[in-house]
Design a protein around this motif. Structure first.
Motif, PDB file in Angstrom:
ATOM      1  N   ASN A   7      25.176  -3.591 -15.675  1.00  0.00           N
ATOM      2  CA  ASN A   7      25.848  -2.509 -16.398  1.00  0.00           C
ATOM      3  C   ASN A   7      26.768  -3.060 -17.483  1.00  0.00           C
ATOM      4  OD1 ASN A   7      28.874  -2.363 -15.646  1.00  0.00           O
ATOM      5  ND2 ASN A   7      27.945  -2.531 -13.614  1.00  0.00           N
ATOM      6  N   SER A   8      27.112  -2.195 -18.429  1.00  0.00           N
ATOM      7  CA  SER A   8      28.015  -2.590 -19.502  1.00  0.00           C
ATOM      8  C   SER A   8      28.841  -1.400 -19.954  1.00  0.00           C
ATOM      9  CB  SER A   8      27.226  -3.149 -20.694  1.00  0.00           C
ATOM     10  OG  SER A   8      28.095  -3.692 -21.675  1.00  0.00           O
ATOM     11  N   ASP A   9      30.080  -1.680 -20.405  1.00  0.00           N
ATOM     12  CA  ASP A   9      30.973  -0.651 -20.927  1.00  0.00           C
ATOM     13  C   ASP A   9      30.623  -0.406 -22.395  1.00  0.00           C
ATOM     14  OD1 ASP A   9      32.120  -1.034 -18.482  1.00  0.00           O
ATOM     15  OD2 ASP A   9      33.877  -2.092 -19.228  1.00  0.00           O
ATOM     16  N   LEU A  10      30.179   0.797 -22.706  1.00  0.00           N
ATOM     17  CA  LEU A  10      29.686   1.103 -24.043  1.00  0.00           C
ATOM     18  C   LEU A  10      30.329   2.386 -24.584  1.00  0.00           C
ATOM     19  CD1 LEU A  10      25.903   0.300 -23.390  1.00  0.00           C
ATOM     20  CD2 LEU A  10      27.660  -1.226 -24.331  1.00  0.00           C
ATOM     21  N   GLY A  11      29.993   2.726 -25.831  1.00  0.00           N
ATOM     22  CA  GLY A  11      30.553   3.927 -26.451  1.00  0.00           C
ATOM     23  C   GLY A  11      32.029   3.811 -26.752  1.00  0.00           C
ATOM     24  N   GLU A  12      32.504   2.588 -26.994  1.00  0.00           N
ATOM     25  CA  GLU A  12      33.942   2.383 -27.155  1.00  0.00           C
ATOM     26  C   GLU A  12      34.399   2.282 -28.609  1.00  0.00           C
ATOM     27  OE1 GLU A  12      35.187   0.399 -22.935  1.00  0.00           O
ATOM     28  OE2 GLU A  12      34.405  -0.978 -24.442  1.00  0.00           O
ATOM     29  N   SER A  13      33.507   2.561 -29.552  1.00  0.00           N
ATOM     30  CA  SER A  13      33.932   2.631 -30.950  1.00  0.00           C
ATOM     31  C   SER A  13      34.708   3.926 -31.167  1.00  0.00           C
ATOM     32  CB  SER A  13      32.720   2.576 -31.870  1.00  0.00           C
ATOM     33  OG  SER A  13      32.028   1.351 -31.724  1.00  0.00           O
ATOM     34  N   TYR A  14      35.464   3.980 -32.247  1.00  0.00           N
ATOM     35  CA  TYR A  14      36.272   5.178 -32.508  1.00  0.00           C
ATOM     36  C   TYR A  14      36.408   5.369 -34.007  1.00  0.00           C
ATOM     37  CZ  TYR A  14      39.813   8.768 -31.790  1.00  0.00           C
ATOM     38  OH  TYR A  14      40.496   9.953 -31.774  1.00  0.00           O
ATOM     39  N   GLY A  15      35.808   6.447 -34.522  1.00  0.00           N
ATOM     40  CA  GLY A  15      35.887   6.725 -35.947  1.00  0.00           C
ATOM     41  C   GLY A  15      35.328   5.572 -36.762  1.00  0.00           C
ATOM     42  N   ALA A  16      36.162   5.031 -37.679  1.00  0.00           N
ATOM     43  CA  ALA A  16      35.728   3.926 -38.545  1.00  0.00           C
ATOM     44  C   ALA A  16      35.783   2.577 -37.835  1.00  0.00           C
ATOM     45  CB  ALA A  16      36.598   3.879 -39.795  1.00  0.00           C
ATOM     46  N   TRP A  17      36.319   2.566 -36.602  1.00  0.00           N
ATOM     47  CA  TRP A  17      36.485   1.317 -35.856  1.00  0.00           C
ATOM     48  C   TRP A  17      35.263   1.100 -34.969  1.00  0.00           C
ATOM     49  CZ3 TRP A  17      38.982   0.798 -30.548  1.00  0.00           C
ATOM     50  CH2 TRP A  17      39.124  -0.554 -30.199  1.00  0.00           C
ATOM     51  N   THR A  18      34.530   0.020 -35.221  1.00  0.00           N
ATOM     52  CA  THR A  18      33.328  -0.293 -34.442  1.00  0.00           C
ATOM     53  C   THR A  18      33.628  -1.396 -33.444  1.00  0.00           C
ATOM     54  OG1 THR A  18      31.876   0.311 -36.276  1.00  0.00           O
ATOM     55  CG2 THR A  18      30.935  -1.077 -34.549  1.00  0.00           C
ATOM     56  N   LEU A  19      33.283  -1.162 -32.203  1.00  0.00           N
ATOM     57  CA  LEU A  19      33.504  -2.144 -31.135  1.00  0.00           C
ATOM     58  C   LEU A  19      32.199  -2.377 -30.389  1.00  0.00           C
ATOM     59  CD1 LEU A  19      35.617  -3.868 -29.636  1.00  0.00           C
ATOM     60  CD2 LEU A  19      35.938  -1.953 -28.069  1.00  0.00           C
ATOM     61  N   GLY A  20      31.690  -3.595 -30.433  1.00  0.00           N
ATOM     62  CA  GLY A  20      30.484  -3.931 -29.710  1.00  0.00           C
ATOM     63  C   GLY A  20      29.225  -3.430 -30.398  1.00  0.00           C
ATOM     64  N   ASP A  21      28.084  -3.764 -29.804  1.00  0.00           N
ATOM     65  CA  ASP A  21      26.778  -3.365 -30.321  1.00  0.00           C
ATOM     66  C   ASP A  21      26.059  -2.591 -29.225  1.00  0.00           C
ATOM     67  OD1 ASP A  21      24.179  -3.156 -31.288  1.00  0.00           O
ATOM     68  OD2 ASP A  21      24.183  -5.141 -32.196  1.00  0.00           O
ATOM     69  N   ASP A  22      26.286  -1.280 -29.203  1.00  0.00           N
ATOM     70  CA  ASP A  22      25.757  -0.452 -28.121  1.00  0.00           C
ATOM     71  C   ASP A  22      24.238  -0.521 -28.015  1.00  0.00           C
ATOM     72  OD1 ASP A  22      28.326   0.278 -27.529  1.00  0.00           O
ATOM     73  OD2 ASP A  22      28.167   2.315 -28.312  1.00  0.00           O
ATOM     74  N   VAL A  23      23.536  -0.408 -29.133  1.00  0.00           N
ATOM     75  CA  VAL A  23      22.070  -0.367 -29.092  1.00  0.00           C
ATOM     76  C   VAL A  23      21.506  -1.681 -28.572  1.00  0.00           C
ATOM     77  CG1 VAL A  23      19.970  -0.145 -30.465  1.00  0.00           C
ATOM     78  CG2 VAL A  23      21.899   1.375 -30.897  1.00  0.00           C
ATOM     79  N   ALA A  24      22.054  -2.801 -29.024  1.00  0.00           N
ATOM     80  CA  ALA A  24      21.574  -4.096 -28.549  1.00  0.00           C
ATOM     81  C   ALA A  24      21.804  -4.243 -27.045  1.00  0.00           C
ATOM     82  CB  ALA A  24      22.267  -5.226 -29.308  1.00  0.00           C
ATOM     83  N   MET A  25      22.966  -3.809 -26.576  1.00  0.00           N
ATOM     84  CA  MET A  25      23.255  -3.912 -25.140  1.00  0.00           C
ATOM     85  C   MET A  25      22.372  -2.978 -24.330  1.00  0.00           C
ATOM     86  SD  MET A  25      25.421  -6.301 -24.565  1.00  0.00           S
ATOM     87  CE  MET A  25      26.119  -5.971 -22.932  1.00  0.00           C
ATOM     88  N   LEU A  26      22.106  -1.798 -24.863  1.00  0.00           N
ATOM     89  CA  LEU A  26      21.266  -0.836 -24.133  1.00  0.00           C
ATOM     90  C   LEU A  26      19.839  -1.346 -23.945  1.00  0.00           C
ATOM     91  CD1 LEU A  26      22.543   2.490 -25.703  1.00  0.00           C
ATOM     92  CD2 LEU A  26      22.664   1.867 -23.280  1.00  0.00           C
TER      93      LEU A  26
END
Length: 252
Positions: A7-26
């Motif tokens: 498992n991984s913690d995803l969906g943690e970007s906010y507005g203009a702030w991008t955190l992590g690469d959700d699609v790659a992790m998924l």
């Protein structure tokens, strides 16, 4: 043949702030702990994450936390139990709505950050989270650390409990996570992390920071999506587990 959920913690970007690469992790994990807007994630980000998870047949979990965007949910908040229960119900419901319109649904609940660590020992808050899950849908499994009062209270309430381990976090000799404020709390070498997971799955052991060997039989292993080398770590884990004949699949 051994098997493990990744498992991984995803969906943690906010507005203009991008955190992590959700699609790659998924593309690498089998379960996605998706933020619920309280510690991270805006509605559009969460919807996009749920949609991608649904398309890739990755199970969606509600990662509930303290109402603390500024602190990324990593600061303890002494919130009243009734308020915490309401907060958790709110978060599960919001994410479940986004998951439903994405062709999926929330399939489990995992607390985030400071809340996750607090309810290892904080029984009132543990009971508050359990009350929220029970009120929303008592068929939802919950993830937590072995020996935590959270899993103890969840079992008492009849919830399905899932023992979780962390691929990229250091452990204390008593089996809790080393605080992030301590040097070395987050592991960053993909090869080291992958071997750690292999050992966990095959031998059911983890090594604490002082060399103590901890006995841990986990059903799910977490790689944090916000760790800089998260994709490399997850790739290394999958490659090594494949070579060892370990099946990576959702917990049942």
């Amino acid at each position: 043949m051994p098997a493990i959920d990744l498992n991984s913690d995803l969906g943690e970007s906010y507005g203009a702030w991008t955190l992590g690469d959700d699609v790659a992790m998924l593309k690498l994990v089998t379960s996605a702990n998706v933020a619920c807007g309280f510690h991270a994630g805006d509605p559009a980000t969460l919807w996009a994450c749920c949609s991608a998870a649904s398309e890739l047949t990755v199970r969606i979990g509600a990662q509930v936390g303290y109402h603390d965007l500024a602190g990324f949910g990593r600061r303890f908040i002494d919130v009243a139990p009734r308020d915490l229960t309401a907060d958790v119900v709110y978060q599960i419901g919001a994410l479940d709505g986004l998951a439903q319109v994405s062709g999926s649904a929330v399939a489990y609940v995992k607390p985030h950050g400071a809340l996750y660590n607090a309810i290892v020992h904080h029984r009132e808050q543990a009971r508050a989270v359990v009350a929220a899950v029970t009120a929303y849908d008592d068929t939802l499994p919950v993830l937590g650390l072995p020996g935590s009062v959270f899993l103890e209270e969840a079992e008492k309430a009849g919830l399905r409990t899932v023992i979780e381990a962390f691929a990229d976090r250091a452990y204390t000799p008593d089996g809790t996570l080393v605080p992030r404020t301590t040097d070395g709390a987050v592991l960053r070498d993909p090869a080291v992390v992958a071997e750690r997971v292999r050992r966990l799955v095959v031998d059911h052991t983890l090594e604490a920071v002082d060399g103590t060997v901890l006995a841990v039989t986990a059903e799910s292993v977490c790689v944090h999506g916000d760790t800089p080398a998260a994709v490399e770590m997850a790739t290394a884990i999958r490659s090594l587990l494949d070579a060892e004949g370990v099946t990576v699949e959702p917990f049942v």
